[in-house]
Motif scaffolding. Structure first.
Motif, PDB file in Angstrom:
ATOM      1  N   ARG A 135       0.823  -1.218   0.000  1.00 41.16           N
ATOM      2  CA  ARG A 135       0.000   0.000   0.000  1.00 41.16           C
ATOM      3  C   ARG A 135       0.856   1.267   0.000  1.00 41.16           C
ATOM      4  O   ARG A 135       0.533   2.247  -0.640  1.00 41.16           O
ATOM      5  CB  ARG A 135      -0.942   0.016   1.202  1.00 41.16           C
ATOM      6  CG  ARG A 135      -2.252  -0.711   0.945  1.00 41.16           C
ATOM      7  CD  ARG A 135      -3.149  -0.615   2.165  1.00 41.16           C
ATOM      8  NE  ARG A 135      -4.508  -1.066   1.878  1.00 41.16           N
ATOM      9  CZ  ARG A 135      -4.856  -2.311   1.599  1.00 41.16           C
ATOM     10  NH1 ARG A 135      -3.944  -3.257   1.523  1.00 41.16           N
ATOM     11  NH2 ARG A 135      -6.126  -2.618   1.378  1.00 41.16           N
ATOM     12  N   GLU A 136       1.992   1.226   0.729  1.00 38.87           N
ATOM     13  CA  GLU A 136       2.795   2.462   0.784  1.00 38.87           C
ATOM     14  C   GLU A 136       3.402   2.821  -0.574  1.00 38.87           C
ATOM     15  O   GLU A 136       3.848   3.943  -0.770  1.00 38.87           O
ATOM     16  CB  GLU A 136       3.864   2.403   1.888  1.00 38.87           C
ATOM     17  CG  GLU A 136       4.879   1.298   1.747  1.00 38.87           C
ATOM     18  CD  GLU A 136       4.557   0.127   2.664  1.00 38.87           C
ATOM     19  OE1 GLU A 136       3.353  -0.147   2.878  1.00 38.87           O
ATOM     20  OE2 GLU A 136       5.505  -0.509   3.156  1.00 38.87           O
ATOM     21  N   ASP A 137       3.427   1.871  -1.513  1.00 32.18           N
ATOM     22  CA  ASP A 137       3.916   2.176  -2.871  1.00 32.18           C
ATOM     23  C   ASP A 137       2.748   2.512  -3.796  1.00 32.18           C
ATOM     24  O   ASP A 137       2.914   2.575  -5.015  1.00 32.18           O
ATOM     25  CB  ASP A 137       4.655   0.965  -3.470  1.00 32.18           C
ATOM     26  CG  ASP A 137       5.844   0.574  -2.643  1.00 32.18           C
ATOM     27  OD1 ASP A 137       6.460   1.478  -2.029  1.00 32.18           O
ATOM     28  OD2 ASP A 137       6.154  -0.633  -2.590  1.00 32.18           O
ATOM     29  N   PHE A 138       1.575   2.663  -3.235  1.00 25.92           N
ATOM     30  CA  PHE A 138       0.375   2.845  -4.057  1.00 25.92           C
ATOM     31  C   PHE A 138      -0.358   4.123  -3.657  1.00 25.92           C
ATOM     32  O   PHE A 138      -1.525   4.104  -3.245  1.00 25.92           O
ATOM     33  CB  PHE A 138      -0.534   1.615  -3.901  1.00 25.92           C
ATOM     34  CG  PHE A 138      -0.912   1.006  -5.230  1.00 25.92           C
ATOM     35  CD1 PHE A 138       0.008   0.257  -5.951  1.00 25.92           C
ATOM     36  CD2 PHE A 138      -2.181   1.199  -5.763  1.00 25.92           C
ATOM     37  CE1 PHE A 138      -0.328  -0.295  -7.182  1.00 25.92           C
ATOM     38  CE2 PHE A 138      -2.533   0.650  -6.988  1.00 25.92           C
ATOM     39  CZ  PHE A 138      -1.600  -0.106  -7.700  1.00 25.92           C
ATOM     40  N   THR A 139       0.363   5.243  -3.803  1.00 25.84           N
ATOM     41  CA  THR A 139      -0.243   6.534  -3.465  1.00 25.84           C
ATOM     42  C   THR A 139      -1.263   6.907  -4.535  1.00 25.84           C
ATOM     43  O   THR A 139      -0.978   6.846  -5.739  1.00 25.84           O
ATOM     44  CB  THR A 139       0.853   7.624  -3.373  1.00 25.84           C
ATOM     45  OG1 THR A 139       1.693   7.294  -2.277  1.00 25.84           O
ATOM     46  CG2 THR A 139       0.247   9.000  -3.171  1.00 25.84           C
ATOM     47  N   ILE A 140      -2.443   7.288  -4.069  1.00 24.27           N
ATOM     48  CA  ILE A 140      -3.508   7.689  -5.000  1.00 24.27           C
ATOM     49  C   ILE A 140      -3.558   9.210  -5.026  1.00 24.27           C
ATOM     50  O   ILE A 140      -3.666   9.851  -3.970  1.00 24.27           O
ATOM     51  CB  ILE A 140      -4.896   7.200  -4.506  1.00 24.27           C
ATOM     52  CG1 ILE A 140      -4.861   5.751  -3.998  1.00 24.27           C
ATOM     53  CG2 ILE A 140      -5.958   7.414  -5.575  1.00 24.27           C
ATOM     54  CD1 ILE A 140      -4.645   4.709  -4.999  1.00 24.27           C
ATOM     55  N   GLY A 141      -3.490   9.797  -6.217  1.00 21.71           N
ATOM     56  CA  GLY A 141      -3.574  11.257  -6.358  1.00 21.71           C
ATOM     57  C   GLY A 141      -4.839  11.625  -7.107  1.00 21.71           C
ATOM     58  O   GLY A 141      -5.074  11.144  -8.225  1.00 21.71           O
ATOM     59  N   ILE A 142      -5.664  12.457  -6.480  1.00 24.08           N
ATOM     60  CA  ILE A 142      -6.949  12.808  -7.103  1.00 24.08           C
ATOM     61  C   ILE A 142      -6.915  14.260  -7.561  1.00 24.08           C
ATOM     62  O   ILE A 142      -6.746  15.180  -6.745  1.00 24.08           O
ATOM     63  CB  ILE A 142      -8.115  12.567  -6.123  1.00 24.08           C
ATOM     64  CG1 ILE A 142      -8.081  11.106  -5.649  1.00 24.08           C
ATOM     65  CG2 ILE A 142      -9.459  12.894  -6.789  1.00 24.08           C
ATOM     66  CD1 ILE A 142      -9.048  10.792  -4.528  1.00 24.08           C
ATOM     67  N   LEU A 143      -7.044  14.456  -8.859  1.00 31.67           N
ATOM     68  CA  LEU A 143      -7.135  15.805  -9.427  1.00 31.67           C
ATOM     69  C   LEU A 143      -8.582  16.252  -9.277  1.00 31.67           C
ATOM     70  O   LEU A 143      -9.490  15.598  -9.826  1.00 31.67           O
ATOM     71  CB  LEU A 143      -6.790  15.791 -10.923  1.00 31.67           C
ATOM     72  CG  LEU A 143      -5.353  15.508 -11.341  1.00 31.67           C
ATOM     73  CD1 LEU A 143      -5.291  15.251 -12.852  1.00 31.67           C
ATOM     74  CD2 LEU A 143      -4.449  16.673 -10.971  1.00 31.67           C
TER      75      LEU A 143
END
Ligand code: NDP
Ligand SMILES: O=CC(=O)O
Length: 313
Positions: A135-143
């Motif tokens: 999970r720590e390598d799976f950052t989700i970025g929401i525009l």
């Protein structure tokens, strides 16, 4: 109170009966060409110019969707489309946030659990357990961190992913790192593994998902476009997929809809497609929101949902 309704494809009778239940005193009719009768409120999607031209007495116009880009782009070409000074409202959530959450969470989990890789292995009849992603390598970025982006962020926090959002102004969503403005876009993109787009279509956001942004994401990143096709430079996406910078993309919206049969996106093995269905207008919830807004306006209150015509959303 008189209400007129126009939508090129929705069942007007169904909408009118739902509205009538919420607003029993109102006279509600489907607008047809030639109708210049009285109207206090108009509910529209892709309205013909003739419908609202000169109706300066309207108290409000309601767009029957969340995005108002199609109305605003027509308005630029023909200022008669909306009567000057009449407020335009849009749908806020009305059941769309839940649909966006379902879409985003299911696709993030699909990539996180490597179902894309397992599908590729299945096509080669290969039985090959793969290493888990962390999970720590799976950052989700929401525009876009508004009504829909905020809810999607909330649901992904619930699944334990590191979540960040980017908007015009800073946000204070629990568990979500907030970035704002062009000056913080690079910091937002840096290390983002899954880029989810929920921005409105405005002159500032067109083409925002381009090579420059994608090259700043984590390696083997993914793009999930849920907002508008014009946000994404499709050639840049294909280049990044083919170079290996991007591992996959799921697209619900396209610069041309329906997506033409000759588009290479249809045939790309790492692109998934849905036909602009991420979140559809739900009549009962939309009518509840519109009726409550009308009641507040009639009482002289200031309900949410009004579009800022200058800002474009
Ligand atoms: N595919 C589909 O089926 C659907 C797609 N949509 C799309 O989703 C979009 C978002 O909807 P919704 O969440 O309700 O919209 P909102 O207006 O609530 O949210 C928009 C967000 O984008 C941010 N934003 C706008 N312009 C900029 C900018 N120039 N720079 C940085 N951030 C910006 C806003 O920032 P701030 O909060 O600071 O103002 C806000 O956080 C719609 O406009 C529509 O295009 C909607 C429904 C269905
Ligand atoms: O794309 C749909 C909307 O409501 O906006």
């Amino acid at each position: 109170m008189d209400i007129i309704f126009y939508h090129p494809t929705f069942d007007a009778n169904h909408w009118i009966s739902l509205l009538q239940r919420q607003l029993p005193q109102a006279r509600i009719r489907e607008w047809r060409s030639g109708d210049n009768g009285p109207a206090d409120y108009a509910l529209v999607w892709h309205p013909p110019v003739e419908m609202l031209r000169g109706r300066t007495g309207l108290k409000a116009v309601f767009a029957l969707g969340a995005g108002v880009d199609s109305i605003l782009s027509k308005l630029k070409k023909d200022p008669d489309l909306l009567p000057a000074g009449v407020p335009l409202f849009r749908l806020e959530d009305t059941g769309m946030a839940e649909q966006m959450q379902e879409y985003a969470v299911s696709q993030v989990l699909h990539w996180f659990r490597r179902f894309d890789d397992y599908q590729a292995l299945k096509l080669q009849a290969k039985w090959e357990p793969l290493a888990d992603y962390e999970r720590e390598d799976f950052t989700i970025g929401i525009l876009g961190a508004g009504v829909l982006g905020g809810k999607v962020a909330e649901s992904l926090v619930g699944w334990g992913f590191p979540v960040r959002c980017w908007s015009r102004s800073h946000k204070n969503y629990s568990g979500v790192k907030s970035f704002a403005g062009r000056e913080e876009l690079s910091a937002f993109a840096n290390n983002t593994r899954v880029l989810i787009n929920l921005l409105p279509n405005t002159p500032e956001t067109v083409g925002i998902i381009n090579s420059e942004l994608v090259n700043q994401l984590a390696d083997n990143a993914y793009v999930l476009n849920l907002a508008r096709g014009v946000h994404l430079v499709e050639d840049d996406l294909l280049t990044a997929l083919d170079s290996g910078k991007l591992k996959g993309a799921m697209l619900d919206v396209f610069s041309r809809e329906p997506l033409p049969a000759e588009s290479p996106l249809w045939r790309h093995p790492r692109v998934a497609i849905t036909p602009h269905v991420a979140a559809v207008t739900r009549p009962a919830q939309a009518v509840e929101f519109i009726s409550s807004t009308i009641i507040q306006l009639d009482k002289g209150q200031h309900p949410t949902g009004q579009v800022d015509l200058q800002r474009g959303y």
